[in-house]
Write a protein that holds these residues in place. Structure first.
Motif, short mmCIF file in Angstrom:
data_model
loop_
_atom_site.label_atom_id
_atom_site.label_comp_id
_atom_site.label_asym_id
_atom_site.label_seq_id
_atom_site.Cartn_x
_atom_site.Cartn_y
_atom_site.Cartn_z
N GLY A 1 87.88 179.86 132.82
CA GLY A 1 89.30 179.65 133.12
C GLY A 1 90.16 179.66 131.87
O GLY A 1 91.23 180.26 131.84
N LYS A 2 89.67 178.99 130.81
CA LYS A 2 90.42 178.96 129.54
C LYS A 2 90.49 180.34 128.92
O LYS A 2 91.47 180.68 128.27
CB LYS A 2 89.79 177.96 128.58
CG LYS A 2 90.15 176.53 128.94
CD LYS A 2 89.65 175.55 127.91
CE LYS A 2 90.08 174.15 128.34
NZ LYS A 2 89.60 173.11 127.45
N ALA A 3 89.45 181.14 129.09
CA ALA A 3 89.44 182.50 128.53
C ALA A 3 90.31 183.46 129.34
O ALA A 3 90.64 184.55 128.86
CB ALA A 3 88.00 183.03 128.48
N SER A 4 90.71 183.08 130.54
CA SER A 4 91.53 183.94 131.40
C SER A 4 93.01 183.72 131.12
O SER A 4 93.38 182.82 130.36
CB SER A 4 91.23 183.64 132.88
OG SER A 4 91.90 182.45 133.29
N ILE A 5 93.85 184.50 131.74
CA ILE A 5 95.30 184.33 131.59
C ILE A 5 95.79 183.06 132.27
O ILE A 5 96.93 182.66 132.07
CB ILE A 5 96.08 185.55 132.14
CG1 ILE A 5 95.86 185.72 133.65
CG2 ILE A 5 95.70 186.82 131.38
CD1 ILE A 5 96.78 186.76 134.29
N LEU A 6 94.93 182.37 133.04
CA LEU A 6 95.34 181.18 133.77
C LEU A 6 95.31 179.92 132.91
O LEU A 6 95.96 178.93 133.23
CB LEU A 6 94.47 181.00 135.01
CG LEU A 6 94.53 182.19 135.98
CD1 LEU A 6 93.58 181.97 137.15
CD2 LEU A 6 95.94 182.45 136.46
N GLY A 7 94.56 179.91 131.83
CA GLY A 7 94.60 178.82 130.88
C GLY A 7 93.73 177.62 131.16
O GLY A 7 93.82 176.61 130.47
N GLY A 8 92.90 177.69 132.14
CA GLY A 8 92.00 176.58 132.44
C GLY A 8 91.38 176.77 133.81
O GLY A 8 91.66 177.75 134.51
N LEU A 9 90.51 175.83 134.19
CA LEU A 9 89.90 175.88 135.52
C LEU A 9 91.03 175.81 136.54
O LEU A 9 91.78 174.83 136.58
CB LEU A 9 88.94 174.71 135.70
CG LEU A 9 88.22 174.67 137.05
CD1 LEU A 9 87.28 175.88 137.20
CD2 LEU A 9 87.45 173.37 137.21
N SER A 10 91.18 176.85 137.32
CA SER A 10 92.33 176.94 138.23
C SER A 10 91.89 177.12 139.67
O SER A 10 90.88 177.77 139.95
CB SER A 10 93.24 178.10 137.81
OG SER A 10 92.55 179.32 137.95
N ALA A 11 92.68 176.54 140.55
CA ALA A 11 92.43 176.68 141.98
C ALA A 11 92.72 178.11 142.41
O ALA A 11 93.68 178.73 141.94
CB ALA A 11 93.31 175.71 142.77
N SER A 12 91.91 178.61 143.30
CA SER A 12 92.20 179.88 143.95
C SER A 12 93.55 179.76 144.66
O SER A 12 93.93 178.68 145.14
CB SER A 12 91.10 180.16 144.98
OG SER A 12 91.48 181.12 145.92
N GLY A 13 94.28 180.86 144.74
CA GLY A 13 95.52 180.83 145.51
C GLY A 13 95.28 180.42 146.96
O GLY A 13 96.09 179.71 147.56
N TRP A 14 94.14 180.85 147.50
CA TRP A 14 93.80 180.47 148.88
C TRP A 14 93.54 178.96 148.98
O TRP A 14 93.87 178.34 149.98
CB TRP A 14 92.60 181.26 149.38
CG TRP A 14 92.90 182.73 149.37
CD1 TRP A 14 92.34 183.68 148.55
CD2 TRP A 14 93.85 183.41 150.18
NE1 TRP A 14 92.89 184.90 148.82
CE2 TRP A 14 93.82 184.77 149.81
CE3 TRP A 14 94.73 183.01 151.18
CZ2 TRP A 14 94.64 185.73 150.41
CZ3 TRP A 14 95.55 183.96 151.78
CH2 TRP A 14 95.49 185.30 151.38
N HIS A 15 92.99 178.39 147.94
CA HIS A 15 92.79 176.94 147.89
C HIS A 15 94.15 176.24 147.84
O HIS A 15 94.39 175.25 148.54
CB HIS A 15 91.93 176.57 146.68
CG HIS A 15 91.56 175.13 146.60
ND1 HIS A 15 91.00 174.60 145.47
CD2 HIS A 15 91.69 174.09 147.47
CE1 HIS A 15 90.77 173.30 145.65
NE2 HIS A 15 91.19 172.98 146.85
N THR A 16 95.05 176.76 147.01
CA THR A 16 96.41 176.20 146.94
C THR A 16 97.07 176.24 148.31
O THR A 16 97.67 175.26 148.75
CB THR A 16 97.25 176.96 145.89
OG1 THR A 16 96.60 176.87 144.62
CG2 THR A 16 98.65 176.41 145.80
#
Length: 156
Positions: A48-63
């Protein structure tokens, strides 16, 4: 079963229904992702940190699923809802990260009685979900069918 607090007549354009807060844990992000959206940024903090999201992120479907629960707990469970024919749009505006606290609101955009289904009205809502920094993380719009309190021709 108790009579619902909210019927079609209560959903006037501009009325705002607050959504309760929900804290997002790393464990639930990984659990949801493992079953439904196993992309690396949803399963692993380092990815997650290595991605453009910046950390462990919830799936949009989870959101979207967390929003649904917030809406249900906030006002839908107290309504005369008969379900929804779909979602007009849902946008994921910012990542939801482990440790975030979500809140938001559902605002009535429009309401009309259905000629094809007497006793039912269609209410369209704009939903907005924010994180603890008041940053918009999700936005969506959808219609929901609601029973009228007193249908035309019903008891007066």
């Amino acid at each position: 079963m108790a009579e619902p607090d909210y019927h079609f007549e209560d959903f006037t354009p501009g009325r705002v229904f607050p959504l309760p807060e929900r804290q997002v844990s790393a464990e639930e992000i990984v659990e949801f992702a493992a079953e439904f959206d196993p992309q690396p940024m949803h399963l692993d903090e380092a990815a997650g940190k290595a991605s453009i999201l910046g950390g462990l992120s919830a799936s949009g479907w989870h959101t979207g699923s967390m929003f649904m629960r917030m809406m249900y707990d906030g006002w839908l469970s107290q309504s005369s809802s008969e379900g929804s024919p779909g979602i007009d749009f849902m946008e994921w505006k910012r990542p939801v990260l482990a440790g975030d606290t979500l809140s938001g609101r559902s605002t009535v955009v429009s309401a009309r009685e259905l000629r094809s289904r007497p006793g039912i009205g269609m209410v369209t809502f704009l939903h907005e979900v924010e994180n603890q920094r008041s940053e918009l993380v999700m936005k969506g719009e959808n219609p929901i069918m609601m029973r009228l309190r007193t249908p035309v021709g019903g008891p007066q």
